[in-house]
Design a protein around this motif. Structure first.
Motif, PDB file in Angstrom:
ATOM      1  N   PRO A  51      42.643   4.206  36.713  1.00  0.00           N
ATOM      2  CA  PRO A  51      42.122   4.276  38.081  1.00  0.00           C
ATOM      3  C   PRO A  51      41.816   5.681  38.574  1.00  0.00           C
ATOM      4  CG  PRO A  51      44.489   3.918  38.090  1.00  0.00           C
ATOM      5  CD  PRO A  51      44.064   3.828  36.665  1.00  0.00           C
ATOM      6  N   CYS A  89      36.566   8.816  41.229  1.00  0.00           N
ATOM      7  CA  CYS A  89      37.157   8.863  39.890  1.00  0.00           C
ATOM      8  C   CYS A  89      36.508  10.013  39.123  1.00  0.00           C
ATOM      9  CB  CYS A  89      36.942   7.537  39.163  1.00  0.00           C
ATOM     10  SG  CYS A  89      37.978   7.333  37.692  1.00  0.00           S
ATOM     11  N   VAL A 111      33.947   4.241  44.356  1.00  0.00           N
ATOM     12  CA  VAL A 111      35.309   4.735  44.193  1.00  0.00           C
ATOM     13  C   VAL A 111      35.262   6.229  43.865  1.00  0.00           C
ATOM     14  CG1 VAL A 111      36.200   2.515  43.395  1.00  0.00           C
ATOM     15  CG2 VAL A 111      35.362   4.184  41.715  1.00  0.00           C
ATOM     16  N   SER A 155      32.110   1.309  41.563  1.00  0.00           N
ATOM     17  CA  SER A 155      33.345   0.643  41.135  1.00  0.00           C
ATOM     18  C   SER A 155      33.104  -0.245  39.922  1.00  0.00           C
ATOM     19  CB  SER A 155      33.923  -0.186  42.287  1.00  0.00           C
ATOM     20  OG  SER A 155      32.970  -1.137  42.757  1.00  0.00           O
ATOM     21  N   VAL A 203      33.795   9.168  50.583  1.00  0.00           N
ATOM     22  CA  VAL A 203      34.696   8.625  49.565  1.00  0.00           C
ATOM     23  C   VAL A 203      35.632   9.758  49.138  1.00  0.00           C
ATOM     24  CG1 VAL A 203      34.858   7.641  47.254  1.00  0.00           C
ATOM     25  CG2 VAL A 203      33.026   6.914  48.807  1.00  0.00           C
ATOM     26  N   ASN A 263      39.946   0.935  38.730  1.00  0.00           N
ATOM     27  CA  ASN A 263      40.104   1.597  40.023  1.00  0.00           C
ATOM     28  C   ASN A 263      39.770   0.589  41.114  1.00  0.00           C
ATOM     29  OD1 ASN A 263      39.660   3.097  42.453  1.00  0.00           O
ATOM     30  ND2 ASN A 263      39.277   4.941  41.267  1.00  0.00           N
ATOM     31  N   HIS A 264      40.785   0.179  41.866  1.00  0.00           N
ATOM     32  CA  HIS A 264      40.606  -0.849  42.898  1.00  0.00           C
ATOM     33  C   HIS A 264      40.520  -0.257  44.304  1.00  0.00           C
ATOM     34  CE1 HIS A 264      41.288  -3.540  39.630  1.00  0.00           C
ATOM     35  NE2 HIS A 264      42.576  -3.262  39.519  1.00  0.00           N
ATOM     36  N   GLU A 265      40.485   1.090  44.387  1.00  0.00           N
ATOM     37  CA  GLU A 265      40.425   1.740  45.696  1.00  0.00           C
ATOM     38  C   GLU A 265      38.964   1.880  46.137  1.00  0.00           C
ATOM     39  OE1 GLU A 265      43.095   2.518  47.515  1.00  0.00           O
ATOM     40  OE2 GLU A 265      44.312   1.585  45.942  1.00  0.00           O
ATOM     41  N   VAL A 266      38.284   0.742  46.327  1.00  0.00           N
ATOM     42  CA  VAL A 266      36.881   0.749  46.736  1.00  0.00           C
ATOM     43  C   VAL A 266      36.796   1.206  48.190  1.00  0.00           C
ATOM     44  CG1 VAL A 266      34.799  -0.644  47.011  1.00  0.00           C
ATOM     45  CG2 VAL A 266      36.346  -1.070  45.089  1.00  0.00           C
ATOM     46  N   GLN A 267      35.943   2.204  48.457  1.00  0.00           N
ATOM     47  CA  GLN A 267      35.940   2.848  49.772  1.00  0.00           C
ATOM     48  C   GLN A 267      34.650   2.641  50.568  1.00  0.00           C
ATOM     49  OE1 GLN A 267      37.656   6.863  49.872  1.00  0.00           O
ATOM     50  NE2 GLN A 267      38.353   6.587  47.761  1.00  0.00           N
TER      51      GLN A 267
END
Length: 451
Positions: free
Chosen positions: A207, A274, A272, A229, A17, A235-239
């Motif tokens: 985010p 963060c 995510v 997440s 991530v 934060n929508h950048e789920v990896q």
């Protein structure tokens, strides 16, 4: 729900991530200032009521260059100004409200403190950012759908008229407005505007950067920047895909101590990146109160070690006096802090001639670094940095040294590293070992330093 096939797949995906470029640059900023300045400075309040007369705002000796000089003396690399606090008073002449500096005596209503701070930061070579409180106790729109338009209009002014912004700071404070109603904030819309006009800026409480959970300068024992997440809803950048274990994160809150631990992330539907920001004031209050004294040098230095030195960034508030200058007591304490930081971290023994470093892989997730100095040195701090560009990985590590009798002694037991881990130690030796006993994937070092 899609599940990962095995523990090995899950832990490796967590190890990869990655931060965005803006998050990497934010981590490298490490230490920066908050400046709380508003009518509260003149009323003695911490939270203004919104009905203050703009005429009370009279910084007759405003010295933004002096702020920047004091901030730089402490080693800080940026400044975030409270462009608007909860009282709704704007430090710039916003065309969307009369509750602003344009109706104060400052420069006969022609002043713009946001501009003066921004220009002082540019002259001083430090980064500039702003705080725009979502809660507004003055606006007649607060508590109605129209308020989000009002807020976005002010946000757009700040995003488009003051050059490059490194961080936009807003919190979730949501009290009642003049009409007795609370506001439903359009955070998604705010973020869209910031990304449009300032794509390099990180967003606090959004985010990019999350709150550590307190205002006392306290960090977690293990501060992960890779978190569920479910605890970073903006934060929508789920990896990663799917949980390792069937279950929920019910009962786990963002300020909890172990949100990045395996025992929590294995239940997450997706992880995510963060990082955490530690915020505190140099004094007990966030706004200036003449009877208060700055915190001790020891407390500020310890907070630095437990923030910048624990995979977070440190934002330290310094409130101006009513005349617009920093209190000389605060200026002196900032310089003392900078002096101690420079004395502690000015000479890296790893940069001396004749130093050797041997990296050994013990397994896919364990490694050892052996350092040999030409002669024994007194070591006070071991500073470790991972290459987080490719992910945060170290779970546990140990630092050992060979004593005068040739016996290996343990000097430090640590958990995660991330961007930077400052390990206070106290030994004299020429041979040091760093043993990563557990990691989520192969460890990638960015830097190892000995001070």
């Amino acid at each position: 729900m899609e599940h990962l096939s095995s523990f090995q797949d899950f832990i490796k995906s967590a190890a990869h991530v990655r931060p965005s470029e803006r998050q990497r640059e934010w981590f490298d900023t490490e230490f920066y200032a908050f400046v709380h300045f508003s009518p509260n400075t003149y009323t003695g309040r911490e939270w203004g009521l919104g009905d203050e007369d703009p005429a009370i705002f009279t910084p007759v000796e405003l010295d933004c260059d002096g702020w920047v000089e004091a901030i730089k003396s402490a080693g800080m690399k940026g400044l975030i100004i409270t462009a608007k606090h909860h009282d709704g008073f704007c430090l710039w002449p916003s065309k969307y409200t009369e509750h602003s500096i344009k109706n104060s005596p400052y420069k006969n209503g022609q002043g713009d403190i946001v501009r003066e701070v921004e220009q002082a930061c540019r002259r001083g070579g430090i980064k500039f950012g702003f705080y725009l409180s979502p809660w507004d106790r003055n606006s007649k729109y607060y508590g109605t759908p129209e308020y989000n338009t009002y807020y976005k209009n002010q946000l757009t002014e700040l995003l488009t008229e003051y050059g490059e912004i490194f961080e936009v700071w807003f919190d979730g404070a949501c009290g009642e407005g003049p009409n007795g109603r609370k506001q439903e904030y359009d955070f998604e819309g705010y973020i869209e505007l910031i990304r449009k006009y300032q794509p390099k800026a990180v967003i606090f409480n959004g985010p990019d950067v999350r709150w550590c959970g307190n205002e006392a300068g306290s960090a977690r024992n293990a501060e992960w920047a890779v978190v569920p997440s479910e605890l970073c809803l903006l934060n929508h950048e789920v990896q990663t895909k799917g949980p390792l274990m069937e279950g929920t994160l019910e009962g786990i809150e963002p300020p909890d101590l172990n949100i990045g631990a395996l025992s929590n992330i294995m239940y997450s539907k997706g992880l995510v990146f963060c990082g955490s920001e530690i915020d505190m004031s140099i004094r007990p209050g966030w706004f200036y109160h003449p009877e208060e004294e700055p915190h001790s040098l020891d407390r500020l230095f310890t907070t630095y070690l437990n923030s910048v030195g624990a995979n977070t960034c440190f934002i330290l508030n310094v409130p101006p006096m009513p005349n617009g200058r920093f209190d000389p007591r605060d200026v002196e304490r900032l310089k003392e802090l900078g002096d101690q930081l420079r004395a502690s971290f000015s000479h890296d023994w790893m940069l001396e001639e004749g130093v050797s470093q041997t990296n050994t892989s013990l397994s896919d997730t364990q490694c050892q670094v052996e350092i040999k100095l030409p002669e024994a040195k007194q070591i006070g701090y071991v500073v470790l940095m991972e290459n987080i560009e490719n992910g945060q990985r170290v779970e546990n590590f140990q630092i050992r040294y060979r004593d005068a009798d040739g016996v290996w002694q343990k000097a430090y037991d640590g958990t995660c590293i991330g961007h930077k881990k400052i390990c206070p130690v106290n030994f004299t030796a020429s041979e040091i070992r760093i043993h990563v006993t557990a990691a989520r994937d192969a460890v990638e070092w960015r830097q190892i330093a000995l001070y």
